[in-house]
Scaffold this motif. Structure first.
Motif, mmCIF file in Angstrom:
data_model
loop_
_atom_site.group_PDB
_atom_site.id
_atom_site.type_symbol
_atom_site.label_atom_id
_atom_site.label_comp_id
_atom_site.label_asym_id
_atom_site.label_seq_id
_atom_site.Cartn_x
_atom_site.Cartn_y
_atom_site.Cartn_z
ATOM 1 N N LYS A 1 -20.379 -32.813 -3.641
ATOM 2 C CA LYS A 1 -19.677 -33.725 -2.732
ATOM 3 C C LYS A 1 -18.176 -33.441 -2.707
ATOM 4 O O LYS A 1 -17.516 -33.589 -1.676
ATOM 5 N N ALA B 1 -25.516 -25.992 8.967
ATOM 6 C CA ALA B 1 -24.995 -27.361 8.890
ATOM 7 C C ALA B 1 -26.039 -28.282 8.261
ATOM 8 O O ALA B 1 -25.708 -29.113 7.406
ATOM 9 N N HIS C 1 -26.184 -27.633 4.567
ATOM 10 C CA HIS C 1 -24.979 -28.220 3.978
ATOM 11 C C HIS C 1 -25.182 -29.728 3.789
ATOM 12 O O HIS C 1 -24.905 -30.281 2.729
ATOM 13 N N GLY C 2 -25.685 -30.383 4.845
ATOM 14 C CA GLY C 2 -25.902 -31.827 4.781
ATOM 15 C C GLY C 2 -26.968 -32.230 3.787
ATOM 16 O O GLY C 2 -26.788 -33.175 3.010
ATOM 17 N N TRP C 3 -28.096 -31.501 3.777
ATOM 18 C CA TRP C 3 -29.181 -31.839 2.856
ATOM 19 C C TRP C 3 -28.765 -31.676 1.402
ATOM 20 O O TRP C 3 -29.179 -32.451 0.537
ATOM 21 N N GLY D 1 -25.700 -31.945 0.310
ATOM 22 C CA GLY D 1 -24.646 -32.909 0.012
ATOM 23 C C GLY D 1 -23.304 -32.281 -0.294
ATOM 24 O O GLY D 1 -22.519 -32.834 -1.054
ATOM 25 N N GLN E 1 -20.576 -31.825 13.432
ATOM 26 C CA GLN E 1 -20.645 -33.290 13.453
ATOM 27 C C GLN E 1 -21.868 -33.804 14.207
ATOM 28 O O GLN E 1 -22.271 -34.948 14.014
ATOM 29 N N ILE F 1 -24.582 -33.203 10.983
ATOM 30 C CA ILE F 1 -24.385 -33.910 9.713
ATOM 31 C C ILE F 1 -23.677 -35.245 9.968
ATOM 32 O O ILE F 1 -22.605 -35.280 10.570
ATOM 33 N N HIS F 2 -24.256 -36.327 9.470
ATOM 34 C CA HIS F 2 -23.595 -37.631 9.532
ATOM 35 C C HIS F 2 -22.359 -37.619 8.643
ATOM 36 O O HIS F 2 -22.395 -37.118 7.521
ATOM 37 N N ASP F 3 -21.263 -38.163 9.125
ATOM 38 C CA ASP F 3 -20.034 -38.345 8.343
ATOM 39 C C ASP F 3 -19.477 -37.044 7.759
ATOM 40 O O ASP F 3 -18.917 -37.044 6.667
ATOM 41 N N ALA F 4 -19.644 -35.946 8.471
ATOM 42 C CA ALA F 4 -19.120 -34.659 7.998
ATOM 43 C C ALA F 4 -17.592 -34.672 8.042
ATOM 44 O O ALA F 4 -16.991 -35.194 8.982
#
Length: 161
Positions: free
Chosen positions: A74, A89, A92-94, A96, A129, A132-135
């Motif tokens: 994070k 992306a 990256h999101g999964w 974290g 964006q 990913i949520h809140d990137a």
């Protein structure tokens, strides 16, 4: 806000993209940096063998999943020569991972490839964006984007011949 340190890491990502180009691959490079500024991993595109999932951002996500705690992920930053594709992306999101800083945007890449007459990718182009949520995303950086454009021109000009 993009700092001088960010620029240094982006310059390395662009240098890795050139290494990929010299190896006959699409010119993309990325660097994973810890919260303390330590370079944890770097890689460049390796899709010329036919495995089109071998993007450096995807490899960084795999590395982070196997070597960093969720909290370390994070707080880490991924620097990349080009904005993540949707596959990268999502990885990256999964996993974290934290902040993403890129030299050139995916929209710029589409424009450059269109100018060069290169066919569209089989994967739809989306901003990070939208995946990913809140990137936390910063870029492009105009002076480095121009360098990335020149790498793309070299790659696609060489491969048309």
């Amino acid at each position: 806000m993009i700092t001088d340190k960010d620029i240094q890491h982006l310059q390395r990502a662009v240098a890795l993209a050139e290494i990929a180009l010299e190896a006959g691959d699409h010119p993309f490079g990325s660097v994973l940096v810890s919260e303390s500024g330590e370079v944890l991993m770097e890689d460049h595109n390796r899709v010329s063998d036919g495995d089109h999932t071998r993007h450096p951002e995807f490899e960084i996500a795999r590395y982070a999943a196997n070597h960093l705690t969720p909290e370390e992920r994070k707080k880490a930053t991924v620097y990349t020569s080009g904005e993540h594709c949707p596959m990268c992306a999502a990885a990256h999101g999964w996993v974290g991972l934290g902040r993403i800083v890129y030299a050139s945007s995916s929209q710029q890449l589409v424009e450059w490839l269109t100018e060069l007459g290169v066919a569209n990718s089989p994967v739809k182009n989306l901003p990070i964006q939208d995946v990913i949520h809140d990137a936390i995303v910063e870029g492009p950086v105009p002076e480095l984007a121009e360098q990335v454009k020149q790498l793309q021109i070299r790659f696609h000009t060489k491969n048309k011949a």
